[in-house]
Design an enzyme around this catalytic site. Structure first.
Site, PDB file in Angstrom:
ATOM      1  N   ASP A  43       0.822  -1.223   0.000  1.00 14.63           N
ATOM      2  CA  ASP A  43       0.000   0.000   0.000  1.00 14.63           C
ATOM      3  C   ASP A  43       0.853   1.270   0.000  1.00 14.63           C
ATOM      4  O   ASP A  43       0.657   2.165   0.819  1.00 14.63           O
ATOM      5  CB  ASP A  43      -0.974  -0.031   1.182  1.00 14.63           C
ATOM      6  CG  ASP A  43      -1.989  -1.145   1.040  1.00 14.63           C
ATOM      7  OD1 ASP A  43      -2.981  -0.943   0.320  1.00 14.63           O
ATOM      8  OD2 ASP A  43      -1.768  -2.242   1.605  1.00 14.63           O
ATOM      9  N   HIS A  45       0.875   3.703  -2.221  1.00 16.62           N
ATOM     10  CA  HIS A  45      -0.036   4.827  -2.479  1.00 16.62           C
ATOM     11  C   HIS A  45       0.661   6.161  -2.762  1.00 16.62           C
ATOM     12  O   HIS A  45       0.345   7.198  -2.144  1.00 16.62           O
ATOM     13  CB  HIS A  45      -1.042   4.975  -1.330  1.00 16.62           C
ATOM     14  CG  HIS A  45      -2.122   3.930  -1.353  1.00 16.62           C
ATOM     15  ND1 HIS A  45      -2.957   3.743  -2.429  1.00 16.62           N
ATOM     16  CD2 HIS A  45      -2.481   2.998  -0.437  1.00 16.62           C
ATOM     17  CE1 HIS A  45      -3.798   2.743  -2.171  1.00 16.62           C
ATOM     18  NE2 HIS A  45      -3.514   2.262  -0.980  1.00 16.62           N
ATOM     19  N   ASP A  86      -1.033  -2.005  -4.523  1.00 12.56           N
ATOM     20  CA  ASP A  86      -1.548  -0.635  -4.373  1.00 12.56           C
ATOM     21  C   ASP A  86      -0.403   0.383  -4.359  1.00 12.56           C
ATOM     22  O   ASP A  86      -0.217   1.123  -3.389  1.00 12.56           O
ATOM     23  CB  ASP A  86      -2.429  -0.464  -3.126  1.00 12.56           C
ATOM     24  CG  ASP A  86      -3.890  -0.784  -3.394  1.00 12.56           C
ATOM     25  OD1 ASP A  86      -4.207  -1.244  -4.512  1.00 12.56           O
ATOM     26  OD2 ASP A  86      -4.717  -0.570  -2.496  1.00 12.56           O
ATOM     27  N   ASN A 118      -5.966  -3.476  -5.957  1.00 14.32           N
ATOM     28  CA  ASN A 118      -7.143  -2.916  -6.632  1.00 14.32           C
ATOM     29  C   ASN A 118      -6.836  -1.537  -7.231  1.00 14.32           C
ATOM     30  O   ASN A 118      -7.357  -1.185  -8.296  1.00 14.32           O
ATOM     31  CB  ASN A 118      -8.342  -2.836  -5.676  1.00 14.32           C
ATOM     32  CG  ASN A 118      -8.051  -2.108  -4.383  1.00 14.32           C
ATOM     33  OD1 ASN A 118      -7.216  -2.552  -3.601  1.00 14.32           O
ATOM     34  ND2 ASN A 118      -8.714  -0.995  -4.158  1.00 14.32           N
ATOM     35  N   HIS A 119      -5.981  -0.753  -6.575  1.00 16.71           N
ATOM     36  CA  HIS A 119      -5.680   0.592  -7.094  1.00 16.71           C
ATOM     37  C   HIS A 119      -4.796   0.565  -8.338  1.00 16.71           C
ATOM     38  O   HIS A 119      -4.598   1.609  -8.957  1.00 16.71           O
ATOM     39  CB  HIS A 119      -5.062   1.462  -6.002  1.00 16.71           C
ATOM     40  CG  HIS A 119      -6.076   1.951  -5.019  1.00 16.71           C
ATOM     41  ND1 HIS A 119      -6.946   2.979  -5.311  1.00 16.71           N
ATOM     42  CD2 HIS A 119      -6.386   1.542  -3.775  1.00 16.71           C
ATOM     43  CE1 HIS A 119      -7.745   3.188  -4.274  1.00 16.71           C
ATOM     44  NE2 HIS A 119      -7.428   2.325  -3.328  1.00 16.71           N
ATOM     45  N   ASP A 122      -6.895   1.969 -11.040  1.00 18.29           N
ATOM     46  CA  ASP A 122      -7.464   3.320 -10.934  1.00 18.29           C
ATOM     47  C   ASP A 122      -7.291   4.113 -12.225  1.00 18.29           C
ATOM     48  O   ASP A 122      -8.071   5.004 -12.522  1.00 18.29           O
ATOM     49  CB  ASP A 122      -6.793   4.101  -9.788  1.00 18.29           C
ATOM     50  CG  ASP A 122      -7.307   3.647  -8.428  1.00 18.29           C
ATOM     51  OD1 ASP A 122      -8.257   2.849  -8.402  1.00 18.29           O
ATOM     52  OD2 ASP A 122      -6.749   4.093  -7.417  1.00 18.29           O
ATOM     53  N   HIS A 215      -3.057  -9.025  -2.081  1.00 22.25           N
ATOM     54  CA  HIS A 215      -3.698  -7.739  -1.788  1.00 22.25           C
ATOM     55  C   HIS A 215      -5.157  -8.043  -1.468  1.00 22.25           C
ATOM     56  O   HIS A 215      -6.044  -7.851  -2.291  1.00 22.25           O
ATOM     57  CB  HIS A 215      -3.560  -6.778  -2.968  1.00 22.25           C
ATOM     58  CG  HIS A 215      -3.936  -5.389  -2.588  1.00 22.25           C
ATOM     59  ND1 HIS A 215      -3.075  -4.524  -1.962  1.00 22.25           N
ATOM     60  CD2 HIS A 215      -5.115  -4.736  -2.682  1.00 22.25           C
ATOM     61  CE1 HIS A 215      -3.689  -3.390  -1.712  1.00 22.25           C
ATOM     62  NE2 HIS A 215      -4.945  -3.490  -2.134  1.00 22.25           N
ATOM     63  N   HIS A 248      -3.674  -4.119   1.597  1.00 20.05           N
ATOM     64  CA  HIS A 248      -5.070  -3.729   1.380  1.00 20.05           C
ATOM     65  C   HIS A 248      -5.778  -3.232   2.633  1.00 20.05           C
ATOM     66  O   HIS A 248      -6.468  -2.224   2.570  1.00 20.05           O
ATOM     67  CB  HIS A 248      -5.859  -4.871   0.734  1.00 20.05           C
ATOM     68  CG  HIS A 248      -7.242  -4.490   0.289  1.00 20.05           C
ATOM     69  ND1 HIS A 248      -7.482  -3.416  -0.549  1.00 20.05           N
ATOM     70  CD2 HIS A 248      -8.470  -5.030   0.554  1.00 20.05           C
ATOM     71  CE1 HIS A 248      -8.806  -3.333  -0.772  1.00 20.05           C
ATOM     72  NE2 HIS A 248      -9.412  -4.287  -0.118  1.00 20.05           N
ATOM     73  N   GLN A 250      -4.250  -2.126   5.188  1.00 20.47           N
ATOM     74  CA  GLN A 250      -3.401  -1.001   5.596  1.00 20.47           C
ATOM     75  C   GLN A 250      -3.245  -0.885   7.109  1.00 20.47           C
ATOM     76  O   GLN A 250      -3.494   0.156   7.704  1.00 20.47           O
ATOM     77  CB  GLN A 250      -3.918   0.317   4.976  1.00 20.47           C
ATOM     78  CG  GLN A 250      -3.863   0.257   3.458  1.00 20.47           C
ATOM     79  CD  GLN A 250      -4.213   1.565   2.771  1.00 20.47           C
ATOM     80  OE1 GLN A 250      -4.850   1.573   1.728  1.00 20.47           O
ATOM     81  NE2 GLN A 250      -3.780   2.692   3.335  1.00 20.47           N
ATOM     82  N   ARG A 367     -14.491  29.906   6.712  1.00 16.43           N
ATOM     83  CA  ARG A 367     -14.946  29.147   7.883  1.00 16.43           C
ATOM     84  C   ARG A 367     -16.177  29.785   8.541  1.00 16.43           C
ATOM     85  O   ARG A 367     -17.083  29.085   9.002  1.00 16.43           O
ATOM     86  CB  ARG A 367     -13.778  29.093   8.872  1.00 16.43           C
ATOM     87  CG  ARG A 367     -14.020  28.248  10.081  1.00 16.43           C
ATOM     88  CD  ARG A 367     -12.810  28.402  11.019  1.00 16.43           C
ATOM     89  NE  ARG A 367     -13.020  27.664  12.246  1.00 16.43           N
ATOM     90  CZ  ARG A 367     -12.466  26.493  12.516  1.00 16.43           C
ATOM     91  NH1 ARG A 367     -11.650  25.936  11.657  1.00 16.43           N
ATOM     92  NH2 ARG A 367     -12.720  25.888  13.655  1.00 16.43           N
ATOM     93  N   ARG A 371     -19.458  26.901   7.760  1.00 13.53           N
ATOM     94  CA  ARG A 371     -19.971  26.094   8.875  1.00 13.53           C
ATOM     95  C   ARG A 371     -21.323  26.589   9.384  1.00 13.53           C
ATOM     96  O   ARG A 371     -21.851  26.084  10.380  1.00 13.53           O
ATOM     97  CB  ARG A 371     -18.958  26.108  10.033  1.00 13.53           C
ATOM     98  CG  ARG A 371     -17.650  25.462   9.656  1.00 13.53           C
ATOM     99  CD  ARG A 371     -16.705  25.334  10.833  1.00 13.53           C
ATOM    100  NE  ARG A 371     -15.442  24.752  10.386  1.00 13.53           N
ATOM    101  CZ  ARG A 371     -14.643  24.027  11.151  1.00 13.53           C
ATOM    102  NH1 ARG A 371     -14.968  23.785  12.411  1.00 13.53           N
ATOM    103  NH2 ARG A 371     -13.524  23.522  10.683  1.00 13.53           N
ATOM    104  N   ARG A 402     -11.638  23.892   3.902  1.00  9.48           N
ATOM    105  CA  ARG A 402     -10.694  24.702   4.669  1.00  9.48           C
ATOM    106  C   ARG A 402     -10.358  26.051   4.052  1.00  9.48           C
ATOM    107  O   ARG A 402      -9.598  26.818   4.640  1.00  9.48           O
ATOM    108  CB  ARG A 402      -9.381  23.924   4.866  1.00  9.48           C
ATOM    109  CG  ARG A 402      -9.569  22.519   5.342  1.00  9.48           C
ATOM    110  CD  ARG A 402     -10.261  22.408   6.667  1.00  9.48           C
ATOM    111  NE  ARG A 402      -9.457  22.927   7.764  1.00  9.48           N
ATOM    112  CZ  ARG A 402      -9.762  22.773   9.049  1.00  9.48           C
ATOM    113  NH1 ARG A 402     -10.868  22.123   9.385  1.00  9.48           N
ATOM    114  NH2 ARG A 402      -8.992  23.270   9.978  1.00  9.48           N
TER     115      ARG A 402
HETATM  116 ZN   LIG Z   1      -6.289  -1.993  -1.705  1.00 12.02          ZN
END
Ligand SMILES: [Zn+2]
Length: 542
Positions: A43, A45, A86, A118-119, A122, A215, A248, A250, A367, A371, A402
C-alpha cells in the site's frame, strides 16, 4: 511448458530464466540450511517522497533495505523483496505523473515481485501497461482473468542458495466493485482462495518454500465484515502456504494473542505476525512507513521463522508537548535515489501551480460561513463527489472545507488548500428509510460545528434541528426506494459526530482522493459559473 496461460513468450522466457532450472533439487543431495530474509512493504499509495515531517519515502527505504541486504549477505544469507500492491493513488505529485517515480523508484530498490492491488486499476489499462514496462520485476496475480486467460503472471519461482522459493500473487475480488467499470471491461476477479487451492499443491512440489504476495486484507480471526475474504480466510482454506505477504487493509499485522490484533502498535515496538493453519501472515501498515523483515531458515523440509521485525522508516511520535521526535534511529536518504526522484517531485509540484480551470466569482469556503450556511463551494464539492461516484446525492462535513477558491484562474494548489486532508470519497446505497435517518442526524449538526453539512442533490427542510422534509431530485424520499449517497471516509467512520456508514454492507470506499475528485470536476466544467452552484433554497432552516 508449465506457463501455458502467460500472455507472451517473451515474458515466459524471462520468467524461465529467473526460475532457473525447472527440476527441483534431488532430495538425496544434502544441502546446507538456507538463511532467507523476506523484506516486505505494501500500500505504497504514491508516497515516493517523504512527507513534511521527513517520514518514509523511497530514498530512505532504499538505505534501510540495502543495509539489511548487506548484513544478511555478510552472514551467508539471502533476501527477497516483495510488495503487497496498491502502488497507485494518494498523493497529487505521484497521481499527476501516473506513479512513474513510484514504479521506477521501486525498480531501483530491486523489488523481486509485487501483488496486483485494486488501485492498480485506478488509471486506464494503457497506464497500467506502461507501469508494467517501467519495472523489471513481475506484477503477480493468479486470479485476474480476461477471456479465460490470466492477465498477469500467477507466480514466479526464485532460486536462492540452491533453494527454490515460489511467490504467488492474489488480488481481492472486491476490486470489481472498487474501480471504474471502463478500466476493467471484460476482466473477472475469481475467488483468490480457489486459485490458491489449485496452485499451492503444484508449487509445493516445485519449491522449498511457498509464499503468497496478496492484496486481500488482514481481518483478525477472519472477521471481515462486508469485505471479500482476506488472508486469514485463505490461509485457513488452503493448506501449504509458508508465508503470506499481505496488503489492502493497511495496518501493521502485529498480534496480541491468537486471533487478536494489537490495534495500538507503536513504531519501534516488537511485532508478532499472525499465524493461521501453518502460514505466517505479515503486513507493513502502509505508505512505506515500515519495511517488514522476516528471517527464515529452511532446513530440509522445514521452513522456520526465527525472527520478525517491523522496521520504521523515519516515523515520528508526537510527545505530550506536541513535539514530534523519531521513533527509532534516523535513516539517511540514499543520495542516488534522492537525485533520481527529485525531478519528479519538482515536476509534480510544478503541476500543482498549473491552472486547471477558472471561475467567474469566489467559491466560498470561509470558515465563518461554510460552517453556518450552505455555500456555493459546498455545493460544488458535493456535486463533484456525485459526479465521480454516480450518487443521487452527496454530503460533506463543513469541517472538511478549509478555504475558498478564488475568482479567476484556479490551480491544483488552490484545490489542495480547500481539501488538504487527503480524504477519500465513498458511496453507499441506502434504503429511503435509512437515508432519512442519516439526513435526520445531519440536520442535528448545529451551525458553527464542523459537522454542519454541505450538500448537493437533496433539498432539506429543518426546524430546530429536526428534519421536516427531504427531497431527492425534487421528489420526497421514498422509504422503499434505494438511493446512492456519497460521503467522505472521514464522515463514514463517524467523524464530526456522523453515524457510522463504513460498516454498512453497501458502503464502498472508492479510494479516490477528495481533492483529485474536485480538481477533475473543475477541469471538466470550467469556466465555472458560480451562480450554477448557488445553494438557493436547498436547505431551509427555521
Ligand atoms: Zn487496496
Amino acid at each position: 511448458m508449465r506457463f501455458k496461460s502467460w500472455p507472451s513468450l517473451a515474458v515466459a522466457a524471462v520468467a524461465l530464466l529467473a526460475a532457473g532450472c525447472t527440476t527441483p533439487p534431488a532430495p538425496s543431495v544434502a544441502r546446507a540450511p538456507l538463511k532467507l530474509t523476506i523484506l516486505h512493504t505494501n500500500d505504497h499509495h504514491g508516497r515516493f517522497w517523504p512527507n513534511a515531517d521527513g517520514e518514509y519515502g523511497l530514498a530512505a527505504r532504499k538505505t534501510l533495505i540495502d543495509r539489511v541486504r548487506a548484513e544478511v549477505a555478510a552472514a551467508g544469507g539471502h533476501t527477497l523483496l516483495l510488495d503487497g500492491g496498491d502502488v497507485n493513488t494518494g498523493v497529487p505529485e505521484s497521481d499527476l505523473q501516473d506513479a512513474e517515480p513510484d514504479f521506477k523508484g521501486m525498480d531501483r530498490l530491486g523489488y523481486d515481485a509485487m501483488a496486483v492491488g485494486n488501485h492498480e486499476f485506478d488509471k486506464p489499462p494503457a497506464v497500467l501497461a506502461k507501469q508494467r514496462q517501467w519495472v523489471g520485476f513481475p506484477l503477480l496475480s493468479a486470479n485476474i482473468y480476461r477471456d479465460g486467460r490470466r492477465l498477469f503472471e500467477p507466480y514466479r519461482i526464485f532460486e536462492r542458495g540452491g533453494y527454490r522459493i515460489a511467490v504467488m500473487g492474489l488480488t481481492t475480488d472486491d476490486t470489481a466493485r472498487m474501480v471504474l467499470p471502463d478500466h476493467i471491461a471484460g476482466v473477472t476477479f475469481r475467488k483468490p482462495a480457489d486459485e490458491a487451492a489449485q496452485l499451492v499443491p503444484q508449487l509445493r512440489r516445485q519449491a522449498d518454500m511457498v509464499i503468497a504476495a496478496t492484496h486481500m486484507g488482514h481481518y483478525p480471526d477472519g472477521q471481515r465484515g462486508v469485505n471479500a475474504p482476506g488472508d486469514v480466510a485463505m490461509a485457513r482454506a488452503v493448506p501449504g502456504l509458508d508465508l503470506i505477504v499481505g496488503g489492502h487493509s493497511q495496518n501493521p499485522v502485529c498480534m496480541l494473542a491468537e486471533n487478536r490484533r494489537n490495534p495500538s502498535h507503536v513504531p519501534g515496538q516488537p511485532c508478532a505476525p499472525d499465524r493461521q493453519n501453518g502460514a505466517w501472515i505479515v503486513q507493513a501498515h502502509e505508505w512505506g512507513k515500515y519495511v517488514g523483515r522476516a528471517d527464515f531458515v529452511i532446513d530440509g523440509g522445514r521452513v522456520e521463522l526465527v525472527r520478525y521485525q517491523l522496521m520504521p522508516v523515519n516515523l515520528k511520535l508526537r510527545g505530550a508537548d506536541g513535539k514530534k521526535t523519531l521513533a527509532t534511529e534516523a535513516i539517511a536518504e540514499d543520495a542516488g535515489l534522492r537525485a533520481f526522484l527529485q525531478p519528479f517531485q519538482q515536476a509534480g509540484q510544478g503541476r500543482l501551480s498549473v491552472t486547471i480551470g477558472a471561475a467567474d466569482g469566489v467559491l466560498d469556503g470561509d470558515r465563518a460561513r461554510v460552517r453556518q450556511q450552505p455555500t456555493n463551494l459546498g455545493t460544488l464539492i458535493a456535486r463533484a463527489m456525485m459526479d465521480r461516484t454516480g450518487a443521487d446525492l452527496a454530503l460533506i462535513n463543513s469541517g472538511g472545507v478549509r478555504d475558498s477558491l478564488p475568482a479567476g484562474p484556479i490551480t491544483y494548489r488552490d484545490v489542495l488548500k480547500v481539501q488538504p486532508f487527503a480524504n477519500t470519497v465513498g458511496v453507499v446505497t441506502l434504503t429511503g428509510a435509512e437515508l432519512l435517518d442519516y439526513l435526520g442526524a445531519a440536520a442535528k449538526m448545529t451551525p458553527g460545528a464542523g459537522g454542519f453539512a454541505q450538500t448537493a442533490g437533496v433539498q432539506l427542510r429543518i426546524a430546530a434541528g429536526r428534519l421536516l422534509e427531504a427531497r431527492v431530485a425534487g421528489q420526497p424520499i421514498d422509504a422503499q426506494r434505494r438511493y446512492r449517497l456519497s460521503i467522505n471516509n472521514f464522515t463514514a467512520i463517524g467523524g464530526d459526530g456522523y453515524p457510522k456508514l463504513n460498516t454498512h454492507p453497501n458502503y464502498v470506499d472508492s479510494g479516490f482522493n477528495d481533492a483529485e475528485v474536485l480538481r477533475a470536476y473543475i477541469a471538466r466544467h470550467s469556466p465555472l459559473k458560480v451562480a450554477d452552484y448557488a445553494p438557493g433554497d436547498a436547505v431551509q432552516r427555521r
